[in-house]
Design an enzyme around this catalytic site. Structure first.
Site, short mmCIF file in Angstrom:
data_model
loop_
_atom_site.label_atom_id
_atom_site.label_comp_id
_atom_site.label_asym_id
_atom_site.label_seq_id
_atom_site.Cartn_x
_atom_site.Cartn_y
_atom_site.Cartn_z
N LYS A 53 0.80 -1.23 0.00
CA LYS A 53 0.00 0.00 0.00
C LYS A 53 0.83 1.28 0.00
O LYS A 53 0.37 2.30 -0.53
CB LYS A 53 -0.96 0.00 1.19
CG LYS A 53 -2.07 -1.03 1.07
CD LYS A 53 -3.05 -0.92 2.22
CE LYS A 53 -4.19 -1.90 2.05
NZ LYS A 53 -5.20 -1.77 3.12
N THR A 76 -9.50 -5.77 11.85
CA THR A 76 -9.59 -5.57 10.40
C THR A 76 -9.37 -6.85 9.61
O THR A 76 -9.67 -6.90 8.42
CB THR A 76 -8.58 -4.50 9.94
OG1 THR A 76 -7.26 -4.91 10.28
CG2 THR A 76 -8.89 -3.15 10.56
#
Length: 290
Positions: free
Chosen positions: A73, A234
Site C-alpha cells: 500500500k 480488520t
C-alpha cells in the site's frame, strides 16, 4: 462467469501477498454480474519485489485498475502518476484507476471502516479510540476517523521500521485534524491495557490474526475488555480471529471482523472504476452467508 467473459471484458486486479484468502474477487465479480457489467476481477500474488512490473502491467494490458493490499500500500506510491488528496495525506493507496495509461492512487480503507460501523448503528465520533498498527490500513483508519470526528486516539505500533510512519501519523492528526493523538510502543503491555480501558473502541489494524499469524492476538487476557467496548479486528480470514475469541470470552457486546469494512471500501472502489453504485445489500448477503 464464463458466460460473461468475451473479447471485450475489462480486467481489474488485486495485488497483494498473501492474497488467496481474499473475498474481493467474490464481491466484485458478483456485483459486476448483478449489474450486467463486462468486467472481471482477479487476485494476483504480488510482493514488494514484483510490484513494479505488476503496476506496469496495468498500463500494458490496459486494465481498468487494481486494488492494492499488504504489503504494497505504501510501496506502490512512487510507481503511480497521481494521488487523490486523501491518499496523499494518508501516504497509502488501496485502489488504482487507469485512465488511458495515467494511474491515479486512491484510498478507500478509512471510508470503509467508518461506514461499516455506521451500518451497525455505532457512532464513534466524539469518542476515544485505541488503534494498533500504523501501516496502510491503520493509517487510513486513523486519518478518516479523525477527520470524521473521533476526538482522541492512542496509536500503538512496534518500535521497528514502521515506527517513523506511526510518528508521522500522530503528527498529522494533531496538525491537520481536531483529534488529539498520542503514540505508544506496542511492546508496553501495561500502557496498552490502560489505553484500551479508557477507550470507546479498540481497533486492531495489524496483520496479527491473519495467516501466518492466525493463532496469535495482541490481547490475550479477556479482563482487558469491558462489555460495552467495541472491538474491531480488520482481519476477516479467519472470520473469527483470536482477538475476537478473547473479546467473546469477555462478553463484549460489539465485536467485528474486517468483512464489513472490506465490503464498504470495495463499494467505494467499485464506483471509482465503473461510475456505478455497488449493490451493497446483495453483496452483503453473499459475503456474510458464505
Amino acid at each position: 462467469m464464463t458466460e460473461r467473459i468475451d473479447g471485450h471484458t475489462i480486467l481489474i486486479g488485486l495485488m497483494a501477498y498473501p492474497i488467496r484468502h481474499s473475498m474481493s474477487p467474490t464481491m466484485h465479480n458478483n456485483a459486476f454480474a448483478k449489474l450486467g457489467l463486462n468486467y472481471a476481477y482477479l487476485a494476483f500474488e504480488v510482493t514488494n519485489e514484483t510490484l513494479p512490473a505488476a503496476i506496469q502491467s496495468i498500463r500494458t494490458l490496459d486494465m481498468r485498475g487494481s486494488n492494492i493490499s499488504m504489503p504494497n500500500k505504501q510501496k506502490v506510491i512512487p510507481l503511480l502518476d497521481k494521488l487523490d488528496p486523501a491518499a496523499k495525506m494518508i501516504g497509502a493507496v488501496n485502489t488504482i484507476v487507469n485512465d488511458d495509461g495515467i494511474l491515479t492512487g486512491y484510498t478507500t480503507d478509512g471510508i470503509g471502516f467508518m461506514k461499516s460501523l455506521d451500518d451497525e448503528g455505532l457512532d464513534i465520533r466524539g469518542h476515544k479510540m485505541t488503534l494498533a498498527g500504523a501501516g496502510g490500513a491503520g493509517t487510513a483508519i486513523a486519518v478518516q476517523a479523525a477527520l470524521d470526528g473521533v476526538s482522541e486516539m492512542s496509536i500503538f505500533n512496534r518500535h521497528d521500521e514502521s515506527w517513523e510512519n506511526a510518528k508521522r501519523n500522530v503528527a498529522l492528526l494533531n496538525e491537520k485534524t481536531n483529534c488529539k493523538a498520542t503514540l505508544h510502543e506496542l511492546e508496553n503491555r501495561d500502557d496498552l491495557k490502560a489505553e484500551i480501558a479508557d477507550s470507546f473502541i479498540y481497533t486492531d489494524a495489524t496483520g496479527v490474526g491473519m495467516k501466518p499469524l492466525e493463532n496469535e492476538t495482541l490481547v490475550t487476557d479477556p479482563s482487558w475488555f469491558r462489555k460495552d467496548l467495541i472491538v474491531f479486528d480488520t482481519v476477516y480470514a479467519p472470520r473469527t480471529t483470536k482477538l475476537m475469541q478473547v473479546a467473546e470470552q469477555a462478553g463484549v457486546a460489539h465485536i467485528f471482523n474486517g468483512l464489513g469494512m472490506m465490503l464498504e471500501q470495495g463499494a467505494a472502489a467499485f464506483k471509482l472504476w465503473t461510475g456505478k453504485e455497488m449493490p451493497v445489500d446483495y453483496i452483503r448477503d453473499i459475503l456474510f452467508n458464505d
